[in-house]
Design a protein around this motif. Sequence first.
Motif, mmCIF file in Angstrom:
data_model
loop_
_atom_site.group_PDB
_atom_site.id
_atom_site.type_symbol
_atom_site.label_atom_id
_atom_site.label_comp_id
_atom_site.label_asym_id
_atom_site.label_seq_id
_atom_site.Cartn_x
_atom_site.Cartn_y
_atom_site.Cartn_z
ATOM 1 N N ILE A 1 -8.933 5.005 -1.706
ATOM 2 C CA ILE A 1 -7.488 5.213 -1.405
ATOM 3 C C ILE A 1 -7.090 6.567 -1.289
ATOM 4 N N ILE A 2 -7.516 7.398 -1.229
ATOM 5 C CA ILE A 2 -6.596 8.840 -0.868
ATOM 6 C C ILE A 2 -7.173 8.653 0.750
ATOM 7 N N SER A 3 -6.196 8.920 1.516
ATOM 8 C CA SER A 3 -7.407 9.461 2.971
ATOM 9 C C SER A 3 -7.686 11.350 2.919
ATOM 10 N N MET A 4 -9.411 11.072 3.753
ATOM 11 C CA MET A 4 -9.453 12.014 3.781
ATOM 12 C C MET A 4 -9.447 13.126 3.647
ATOM 13 N N GLU A 5 -8.131 13.700 4.609
ATOM 14 C CA GLU A 5 -7.799 14.823 4.554
ATOM 15 C C GLU A 5 -6.920 15.649 3.444
ATOM 16 N N ALA B 1 7.282 2.852 -7.859
ATOM 17 C CA ALA B 1 7.217 2.620 -6.678
ATOM 18 C C ALA B 1 5.604 2.273 -6.149
ATOM 19 N N LEU B 2 4.589 2.693 -7.023
ATOM 20 C CA LEU B 2 3.407 1.403 -6.802
ATOM 21 C C LEU B 2 3.106 0.176 -7.898
ATOM 22 N N CYS B 3 4.078 0.255 -8.134
ATOM 23 C CA CYS B 3 4.249 -1.480 -9.234
ATOM 24 C C CYS B 3 5.100 -2.136 -7.660
ATOM 25 N N GLU B 4 5.751 -1.648 -7.485
ATOM 26 C CA GLU B 4 6.570 -2.150 -6.447
ATOM 27 C C GLU B 4 5.964 -2.815 -4.646
ATOM 28 N N TYR B 5 5.067 -1.672 -4.753
ATOM 29 C CA TYR B 5 4.007 -1.710 -3.316
ATOM 30 C C TYR B 5 3.149 -2.508 -3.314
ATOM 31 N N VAL B 6 3.059 -3.242 -4.956
ATOM 32 C CA VAL B 6 1.714 -3.752 -5.190
ATOM 33 C C VAL B 6 1.773 -5.823 -4.952
ATOM 34 N N LYS B 7 3.525 -5.651 -5.027
ATOM 35 C CA LYS B 7 4.063 -6.991 -4.418
ATOM 36 C C LYS B 7 4.186 -7.254 -3.122
ATOM 37 N N SER B 8 4.237 -6.163 -1.903
ATOM 38 C CA SER B 8 3.972 -6.431 -0.934
ATOM 39 C C SER B 8 3.452 -6.874 -0.432
ATOM 40 N N PRO B 9 3.670 -8.042 1.227
ATOM 41 C CA PRO B 9 2.787 -8.828 1.705
ATOM 42 C C PRO B 9 1.552 -7.910 1.937
ATOM 43 N N SER B 10 0.303 -9.108 2.085
ATOM 44 C CA SER B 10 -0.995 -8.072 2.595
ATOM 45 C C SER B 10 -1.366 -7.369 3.535
ATOM 46 N N GLY B 11 -0.860 -7.695 4.501
ATOM 47 C CA GLY B 11 -0.877 -6.657 5.722
ATOM 48 C C GLY B 11 -0.305 -4.741 5.539
ATOM 49 N N LEU B 12 1.082 -5.276 3.985
ATOM 50 C CA LEU B 12 1.691 -3.316 4.706
ATOM 51 C C LEU B 12 0.910 -3.172 3.619
ATOM 52 N N GLN B 13 0.618 -3.710 2.144
ATOM 53 C CA GLN B 13 0.133 -3.727 0.665
ATOM 54 C C GLN B 13 -1.060 -2.450 1.184
ATOM 55 N N GLU B 14 -1.818 -2.201 1.637
ATOM 56 C CA GLU B 14 -2.965 -1.479 2.134
ATOM 57 C C GLU B 14 -2.209 0.238 2.004
ATOM 58 N N GLN B 15 -1.442 -0.319 2.929
ATOM 59 C CA GLN B 15 -0.711 1.777 3.448
ATOM 60 C C GLN B 15 0.333 1.302 2.459
ATOM 61 N N LEU B 16 0.706 1.068 2.368
ATOM 62 C CA LEU B 16 1.980 1.510 1.150
ATOM 63 C C LEU B 16 0.891 1.777 -0.003
ATOM 64 N N ILE B 17 -0.199 1.456 -0.461
ATOM 65 C CA ILE B 17 -0.665 1.742 -1.820
ATOM 66 C C ILE B 17 -1.017 2.782 -1.535
#
Length: 213
Positions: free
Chosen positions: A6-10, A46-62
């Motif tokens: 989930i975490i970016s490599m950098e 905020a993480l709990c709210e991001y889970v409710k986002s549309p699938s296309g946006l959910q991954e980036q927000l999480i």
Amino acid sequence: HFHPDIISMEHRRLLLSVFQAFEKNPKQKIYFENVKTFQLDACLDALCEYVKSPSGLQEQLITIGMEAALGRIVAIRGKESGVHGHNLDNDLATKILIYLNRHLSEEITLDHLAEQFLLSKHYLNRVFRKAVGTTVFDYLIQKRVIYAQQLLINGCSAADAAAAAGFADYSAFYRAYKRILGHSPLMDRGVLPPVSGILDPHIAESIKVTKNV
């Protein structure tokens, strides 16, 4: 309970540093006081709210939310223990140095190292250069040349020394050798003196007699 991917490599190395002690001793608890000062609860909300986002946006927000929450945890840990990012970078550079020295004769690429240490190539090279003063590739070449020189001095052939030091191509080895040491590999081959330093007179006489015969 989350996957490291989930975490970016950098950012992965820094953001997961808090959990290193936990991995060595799973029974150890990670506990902090006064977390409200760092607004960690707001990040988790905020993480709990991001889970409710549309699938296309959910991954980036999480990903963004998870990094923000972990960043807060790293900040709390740094304030309580006095651990700073500079120390973490130095520890990382030391681990990379140890790895390079242990695998000197093997094929090593930045892609391989990035995968080994769970970092982006850019971040890994930047941390290494800041700590050591040169890039990973330049350091590796210099170490291989010095190792090859020792093999040559002990009587190893140039081709064998190049291969043993991790050079897949002899011409690349030759160019690197001249660039770093200022002369060709052949000048260093077998330059060690005899073990005793002085040839025994009786042996010298025997050699002379043998030659005459």
